[in-house]
Design a protein around this motif. Structure first.
Motif, PDB file in Angstrom:
ATOM      1  N   GLN A  35       0.861  -1.164  -0.285  1.00  0.00           N
ATOM      2  CA  GLN A  35      -0.112  -0.166   0.194  1.00  0.00           C
ATOM      3  C   GLN A  35       0.747   1.183   0.129  1.00  0.00           C
ATOM      4  N   SER A  36       2.090   1.142  -0.351  1.00  0.00           N
ATOM      5  CA  SER A  36       3.054   2.444  -0.044  1.00  0.00           C
ATOM      6  C   SER A  36       2.723   3.371  -1.326  1.00  0.00           C
ATOM      7  N   MET A  37       2.184   2.694  -2.421  1.00  0.00           N
ATOM      8  CA  MET A  37       1.727   3.679  -3.577  1.00  0.00           C
ATOM      9  C   MET A  37       0.308   4.073  -3.533  1.00  0.00           C
ATOM     10  N   GLU A  38      -0.211   3.947  -2.468  1.00  0.00           N
ATOM     11  CA  GLU A  38      -1.790   4.441  -2.324  1.00  0.00           C
ATOM     12  C   GLU A  38      -2.218   5.608  -3.033  1.00  0.00           C
ATOM     13  N   HIS A  39      -3.224   5.784  -3.690  1.00  0.00           N
ATOM     14  CA  HIS A  39      -3.670   6.843  -4.291  1.00  0.00           C
ATOM     15  C   HIS A  39      -3.066   7.075  -5.876  1.00  0.00           C
ATOM     16  N   THR A  40      -1.934   6.302  -6.113  1.00  0.00           N
ATOM     17  CA  THR A  40      -1.327   6.222  -7.192  1.00  0.00           C
ATOM     18  C   THR A  40      -1.583   4.780  -7.786  1.00  0.00           C
ATOM     19  N   LEU A  41      -1.018   3.729  -7.085  1.00  0.00           N
ATOM     20  CA  LEU A  41      -1.313   2.455  -7.315  1.00  0.00           C
ATOM     21  C   LEU A  41      -2.252   1.704  -6.235  1.00  0.00           C
ATOM     22  N   GLU A  42      -3.141   1.215  -6.562  1.00  0.00           N
ATOM     23  CA  GLU A  42      -3.825   0.694  -5.475  1.00  0.00           C
ATOM     24  C   GLU A  42      -3.441  -0.919  -5.307  1.00  0.00           C
ATOM     25  N   PRO A  43      -3.509  -1.521  -3.946  1.00  0.00           N
ATOM     26  CA  PRO A  43      -3.394  -2.893  -3.929  1.00  0.00           C
ATOM     27  C   PRO A  43      -4.167  -3.728  -4.901  1.00  0.00           C
ATOM     28  N   ASP A  44      -3.594  -4.918  -5.245  1.00  0.00           N
ATOM     29  CA  ASP A  44      -4.362  -5.740  -6.170  1.00  0.00           C
ATOM     30  C   ASP A  44      -4.580  -5.435  -7.502  1.00  0.00           C
ATOM     31  N   GLN A  45      -3.798  -4.401  -7.915  1.00  0.00           N
ATOM     32  CA  GLN A  45      -3.781  -3.868  -9.258  1.00  0.00           C
ATOM     33  C   GLN A  45      -2.549  -4.423 -10.028  1.00  0.00           C
ATOM     34  N   TYR A  46      -2.843  -4.648 -11.497  1.00  0.00           N
ATOM     35  CA  TYR A  46      -1.766  -5.170 -12.336  1.00  0.00           C
ATOM     36  C   TYR A  46      -1.089  -3.889 -13.211  1.00  0.00           C
ATOM     37  N   VAL A  47      -0.076  -3.857 -13.178  1.00  0.00           N
ATOM     38  CA  VAL A  47       0.466  -2.937 -14.024  1.00  0.00           C
ATOM     39  C   VAL A  47       1.580  -3.631 -15.124  1.00  0.00           C
ATOM     40  N   LEU A  48       2.103  -3.037 -16.239  1.00  0.00           N
ATOM     41  CA  LEU A  48       2.681  -3.598 -16.906  1.00  0.00           C
ATOM     42  C   LEU A  48       3.747  -2.663 -17.064  1.00  0.00           C
ATOM     43  N   VAL A  49       5.098  -3.388 -16.774  1.00  0.00           N
ATOM     44  CA  VAL A  49       6.424  -2.573 -16.527  1.00  0.00           C
ATOM     45  C   VAL A  49       7.174  -2.639 -17.763  1.00  0.00           C
ATOM     46  N   ASP A  50       7.608  -1.696 -18.195  1.00  0.00           N
ATOM     47  CA  ASP A  50       8.478  -1.306 -19.339  1.00  0.00           C
ATOM     48  C   ASP A  50       9.611  -1.339 -19.037  1.00  0.00           C
ATOM     49  N   LYS A  51      10.561  -2.513 -19.603  1.00  0.00           N
ATOM     50  CA  LYS A  51      12.038  -2.736 -19.296  1.00  0.00           C
ATOM     51  C   LYS A  51      12.744  -2.217 -20.492  1.00  0.00           C
ATOM     52  N   LEU A  52      12.329  -1.650 -21.443  1.00  0.00           N
ATOM     53  CA  LEU A  52      13.149  -1.198 -22.605  1.00  0.00           C
ATOM     54  C   LEU A  52      13.669   0.351 -22.421  1.00  0.00           C
ATOM     55  N   THR A  53      12.682   0.899 -22.063  1.00  0.00           N
ATOM     56  CA  THR A  53      12.824   2.383 -22.259  1.00  0.00           C
ATOM     57  C   THR A  53      13.910   2.742 -21.163  1.00  0.00           C
ATOM     58  N   PRO A  54      14.059   2.168 -19.842  1.00  0.00           N
ATOM     59  CA  PRO A  54      15.136   2.869 -18.906  1.00  0.00           C
ATOM     60  C   PRO A  54      16.547   2.358 -19.672  1.00  0.00           C
ATOM     61  N   ARG A  55      16.694   1.500 -20.440  1.00  0.00           N
ATOM     62  CA  ARG A  55      18.004   1.287 -20.988  1.00  0.00           C
ATOM     63  C   ARG A  55      18.311   2.437 -22.084  1.00  0.00           C
ATOM     64  N   PHE A  56      17.602   3.120 -22.483  1.00  0.00           N
ATOM     65  CA  PHE A  56      17.746   4.189 -23.283  1.00  0.00           C
ATOM     66  C   PHE A  56      17.448   5.846 -23.026  1.00  0.00           C
ATOM     67  N   ASP A  57      16.804   5.940 -21.964  1.00  0.00           N
ATOM     68  CA  ASP A  57      16.390   7.036 -21.402  1.00  0.00           C
ATOM     69  C   ASP A  57      16.343   6.981 -19.917  1.00  0.00           C
ATOM     70  N   PRO A  58      17.246   8.243 -19.482  1.00  0.00           N
ATOM     71  CA  PRO A  58      17.152   8.005 -17.844  1.00  0.00           C
ATOM     72  C   PRO A  58      15.733   8.227 -17.056  1.00  0.00           C
ATOM     73  N   TYR A  59      15.735   7.809 -15.992  1.00  0.00           N
ATOM     74  CA  TYR A  59      14.663   8.037 -15.226  1.00  0.00           C
ATOM     75  C   TYR A  59      14.364   9.536 -14.819  1.00  0.00           C
ATOM     76  N   SER A  60      13.177   9.914 -14.793  1.00  0.00           N
ATOM     77  CA  SER A  60      12.865  11.270 -14.539  1.00  0.00           C
ATOM     78  C   SER A  60      11.757  11.596 -13.629  1.00  0.00           C
ATOM     79  N   ARG A  61      11.564  12.602 -13.066  1.00  0.00           N
ATOM     80  CA  ARG A  61      10.724  12.834 -12.041  1.00  0.00           C
ATOM     81  C   ARG A  61       9.301  12.368 -12.312  1.00  0.00           C
TER      82      ARG A  61
END
Length: 73
Positions: A35-61
């Motif tokens: 529940q640490s991401m409550e109000h952004t991501l709710e428990p028991d939701q599914y998210v699709l994590v992109d593994k390709l973009t972080p290899r070419f573009d740095p993380y941003s805010r």
């Protein structure tokens, strides 16, 4: 009959290979369990994590970063 069976096996093998490549290198589904991401991501939701973009573009805010839990957890 043998040709049809070969085509079915070939299709299944290629589908499995494509699935594994996509899941390991491009994107992977995860289930939100905390529940640490409550109000952004709710428990028991599914998210699709992109593994390709972080290899070419740095993380941003505002980016959400997914970590694998340690083995002892």
């Amino acid at each position: 009959m043998l040709g049809c069976l070969f085509e079915i096996v070939e299709t299944l093998v290629l589908t499995l290979i494509i699935f594994l490549v996509i899941q390991n290198f491009v994107a992977q589904p995860y289930k939100v369990q905390q529940q640490s991401m409550e109000h952004t991501l709710e428990p028991d939701q599914y998210v699709l994590v992109d593994k390709l973009t972080p290899r070419f573009d740095p993380y941003s805010r505002g980016d959400i970063v997914v970590f694998d839990p340690p083995d002892a957890w």
